[in-house]
Every structure is written in C-alpha cells, then in structure tokens.
Design a protein around this motif. Structure first.
Motif, PDB file in Angstrom:
ATOM      1  N   LYS A   1      38.282   7.832  25.678  1.00  0.00           N
ATOM      2  CA  LYS A   1      38.819   9.145  25.312  1.00  0.00           C
ATOM      3  C   LYS A   1      38.112  10.293  26.026  1.00  0.00           C
ATOM      4  N   GLY A   2      37.389   9.971  27.083  1.00  0.00           N
ATOM      5  CA  GLY A   2      36.664  11.019  27.800  1.00  0.00           C
ATOM      6  C   GLY A   2      36.560  10.732  29.284  1.00  0.00           C
ATOM      7  N   TYR A   3      35.359  10.386  29.717  1.00  0.00           N
ATOM      8  CA  TYR A   3      35.069  10.216  31.137  1.00  0.00           C
ATOM      9  C   TYR A   3      35.764   9.024  31.800  1.00  0.00           C
ATOM     10  N   GLY A   4      36.290   8.074  31.014  1.00  0.00           N
ATOM     11  CA  GLY A   4      36.783   6.834  31.612  1.00  0.00           C
ATOM     12  C   GLY A   4      35.600   6.074  32.180  1.00  0.00           C
ATOM     13  N   ASN A   5      35.765   5.458  33.338  1.00  0.00           N
ATOM     14  CA  ASN A   5      34.622   4.862  34.024  1.00  0.00           C
ATOM     15  C   ASN A   5      33.766   5.985  34.598  1.00  0.00           C
ATOM     16  N   TYR A   6      32.480   6.005  34.246  1.00  0.00           N
ATOM     17  CA  TYR A   6      31.641   7.093  34.741  1.00  0.00           C
ATOM     18  C   TYR A   6      30.240   6.609  35.081  1.00  0.00           C
ATOM     19  N   VAL A   7      29.553   7.432  35.869  1.00  0.00           N
ATOM     20  CA  VAL A   7      28.181   7.154  36.300  1.00  0.00           C
ATOM     21  C   VAL A   7      27.360   8.427  36.092  1.00  0.00           C
ATOM     22  N   VAL A   8      26.143   8.258  35.569  1.00  0.00           N
ATOM     23  CA  VAL A   8      25.203   9.368  35.438  1.00  0.00           C
ATOM     24  C   VAL A   8      23.963   9.040  36.271  1.00  0.00           C
ATOM     25  N   ILE A   9      23.552   9.987  37.118  1.00  0.00           N
ATOM     26  CA  ILE A   9      22.358   9.794  37.952  1.00  0.00           C
ATOM     27  C   ILE A   9      21.368  10.914  37.667  1.00  0.00           C
ATOM     28  N   ARG A  10      20.122  10.542  37.432  1.00  0.00           N
ATOM     29  CA  ARG A  10      19.053  11.548  37.293  1.00  0.00           C
ATOM     30  C   ARG A  10      18.342  11.656  38.644  1.00  0.00           C
ATOM     31  N   HIS A  11      18.242  12.895  39.121  1.00  0.00           N
ATOM     32  CA  HIS A  11      17.717  13.125  40.464  1.00  0.00           C
ATOM     33  C   HIS A  11      16.293  13.653  40.438  1.00  0.00           C
ATOM     34  N   ASN A  12      15.617  13.483  41.568  1.00  0.00           N
ATOM     35  CA  ASN A  12      14.233  13.923  41.678  1.00  0.00           C
ATOM     36  C   ASN A  12      14.088  15.440  41.607  1.00  0.00           C
ATOM     37  N   ASN A  13      15.177  16.183  41.864  1.00  0.00           N
ATOM     38  CA  ASN A  13      15.105  17.645  41.832  1.00  0.00           C
ATOM     39  C   ASN A  13      15.304  18.224  40.429  1.00  0.00           C
TER      40      ASN A  13
END
Length: 316
Positions: A139-151
């Motif tokens: 009911k939202g993002y569907g297939n999704y990816v979250v990445i935490r970056h060094n910045n």
C-alpha cells in the motif's frame, strides 16, 4: 719522549672523534627521516583504512544511533546545521522528467519526487553507502530500497519492479540497485525518490537537478531554521513538472528516425502506440501531446477505460 708522543696521539684522537660526532648524528638523522616519513604514510593509510571500515559498517554514525532493517524511516532530532557532501554522486536515473513534486499533493504530503521511468529501466545508487532496507510494501512504496550514505543522507527508491541488492550490502555511487516499475501504490511506471536526513524527508530538489542531470553543488549546508523556505525555492527553480515528454527525454537514449513522430515518410499517415506495462490512457495522451478526450475519440473508447498491455492505440 715516547710518553709525550703517546699523549699527543691520544689528544689528537679525542679531537678527531669529537669533531666527527655531530656529523655522525646528522647522518643518522638524515637516514632516519625517510623512515619517519614512511611510517607517517603507513599510519595515515592505516587510519584511513580503519575509518573506511567504520563507514562501511555504520555509515554516518555521528547522526544515527542505530541500524535497523525493519523500517523505511524513523524521524529523530535534526541538527541545527549540517553540511552534506554531494561530491562523488551519480544520478539515480538518466530521466529528466519530473511528474510529481515534493510537498502537498491530493490532501497529503508527498515526501519525494516522482521521476518518469519505464519498467525495466536501471535505477542506480545516488551516493556510496550501505543498503539498510530491501522490502515490499503493497500500500505504499511497492518494491523499495533504502540506502544510508556516508554523507549523512538516506535515499529511498520506490515502486521498483525488481531489487538488485540485498540488505547490509555496501554499494558505490552508480551501482545498479533496482529496476524501474509500477509496484505498490502507483498509477504508472515511475521512480519515487526520497532524500532523508535523520529520518526527516527533505526535498530532493535541494540536492539534485534532474533536468540538468547534476547536483546543485559540491555540498549543501542544511539549516533547520530555513529548511521550508529553501525547499519551496528549490521546487520553483528545479522541480517544474513536464506536461509532455518524449521517450528520449525519459530514457536518455536517442530515438531512431523510424520511431520519430516527425518523420517525413509518416507525415499525414496513421500511427499507433503499443501499450506497455504500467501505462494508462492519461500517460499515453500526455506522451503525444493530446488530451485524453482526443485520444479516446480517436480510438472510439471511453476516457476512463483501462488499457491493456499490447493494445494498439491510434495517436495520429
């Protein structure tokens, strides 16, 4: 006589030895200098290696206290100011077409930018970092990816048709992380792209200029006090939606003359569009600069009719 000669020889030897000592000391220091420089370089490389390993294990640890794969975002206290390094970036898609801006939409807040992509288009990591979440949300993002970056930023890539990474994987800027799609709460194939700091959604237009396929600078100084005003200005300058677009604008690939609508051979002839996955009568009409009413009348169908994959629709 022999005693006097011996004393003289002894004194001479002492004088020579004394005169030689500073020279020997200088020679020893000179020999030691390159060794010290090498050790300093080794210490620097070792420290750099330790810092890189810490970044890989826990990117932006100064801002985030935990690492959790269970949630897409969780807002914590924002710093008053924070400089975000934007160097070493890659655009997540070559598409220059924004179909929905950050901010109020349909009575609710839209927390990212919608970028027009087609199903199967490659989506890339915007910065170097570590994949925190790889999930599906119906009911939202569907297939999704979250990445935490060094910045310090976290980026979210939603409505993908396929994941290409796994949780806790280290990725570099430009690495493929998924394929464009139309999964979850979506009305057509596109990339929903979010940028968050400490879990709080910030306008991606503050950092990215999709029309120019570039970032807004080498760095961005986040100021909590002026965040809202800067976000509105970024939308005015870089977030204008496009009412009509070509496939070339979206994919970044030049169309062949055969597929170009202005081809002189096809001028005045009837041309058809083959419906692809995720397309609607609205998106097809917009693609060819037609109103939904014009497209519907041309094909003797209703304006609210759902089109099917593979269906041919006349557009001229």
């Amino acid at each position: 006589m022999n005693f006097s000669k011996t004393i003289k020889t002894f004194v001479t030897t002492i004088l020579v030895a004394t005169a030689t000592l500073p020279t020997l000391a200088q020679d020893k220091l000179a020999m030691q200098a390159p060794v010290d420089r090498k050790l300093k370089v080794l210490d620097t490389l070792a420290l750099q290696s330790v810092l890189e390993r810490e970044q890989m294990e826990m990117p932006a640890s100064a801002l985030y206290q935990d690492w959790d794969n269970r949630y897409a975002h969780k807002a914590t206290e924002l710093p008053d100011t924070f400089r975000i390094n934007l160097r070493g970036f890659r655009m997540p898609t070559p598409s220059r077409v924004i179909t929905s801006n950050f901010g109020a939409r349909w009575g609710r807040q839209h927390k990212g930018l919608d970028i027009k992509v087609y199903i199967g288009d490659t989506i890339r990591a915007a910065f170097t970092g570590k994949v925190r979440v790889v999930r599906y949300e119906a009911k939202g993002y569907g297939n999704y990816v979250v990445i935490r970056h060094n910045n310090g930023l976290e980026t979210i890539y939603g409505h993908l048709s396929k994941h290409l990474v796994r949780e806790n994987q280290y990725v570099r800027a430009g690495d493929p992380i998924g394929l464009g799609g139309n999964t979850g709460r979506s009305t057509g194939s596109h990339l929903h792209f979010e940028t968050r700091l400490c879990g709080v959604a910030l306008n991606p237009a503050l950092f990215f200029d999709f029309r120019a396929q570039d970032v807004t600078g080498d760095s961005y100084l986040f100021r909590k006090r002026t965040m809202a005003a800067e976000s509105e200005r970024a939308t005015r300058e870089r977030g204008q939606k496009v009412s009509g677009y070509t496939r070339e604008e979206v994919t970044g690939k030049k169309e062949t003359p055969r597929a170009t609508a202005s081809n002189s051979e096809n001028r005045g002839s009837i041309r058809y569009h083959k419906v692809e996955q995720g397309e609607t009568i609205y998106s097809i009409a917009r693609k060819y600069g037609l109103s939904v009413d014009e497209l519907a009348k041309m094909n003797h169908i209703g304006e609210n009719m759902r089109v099917r994959v593979g269906q041919l629709l006349r557009y001229s």
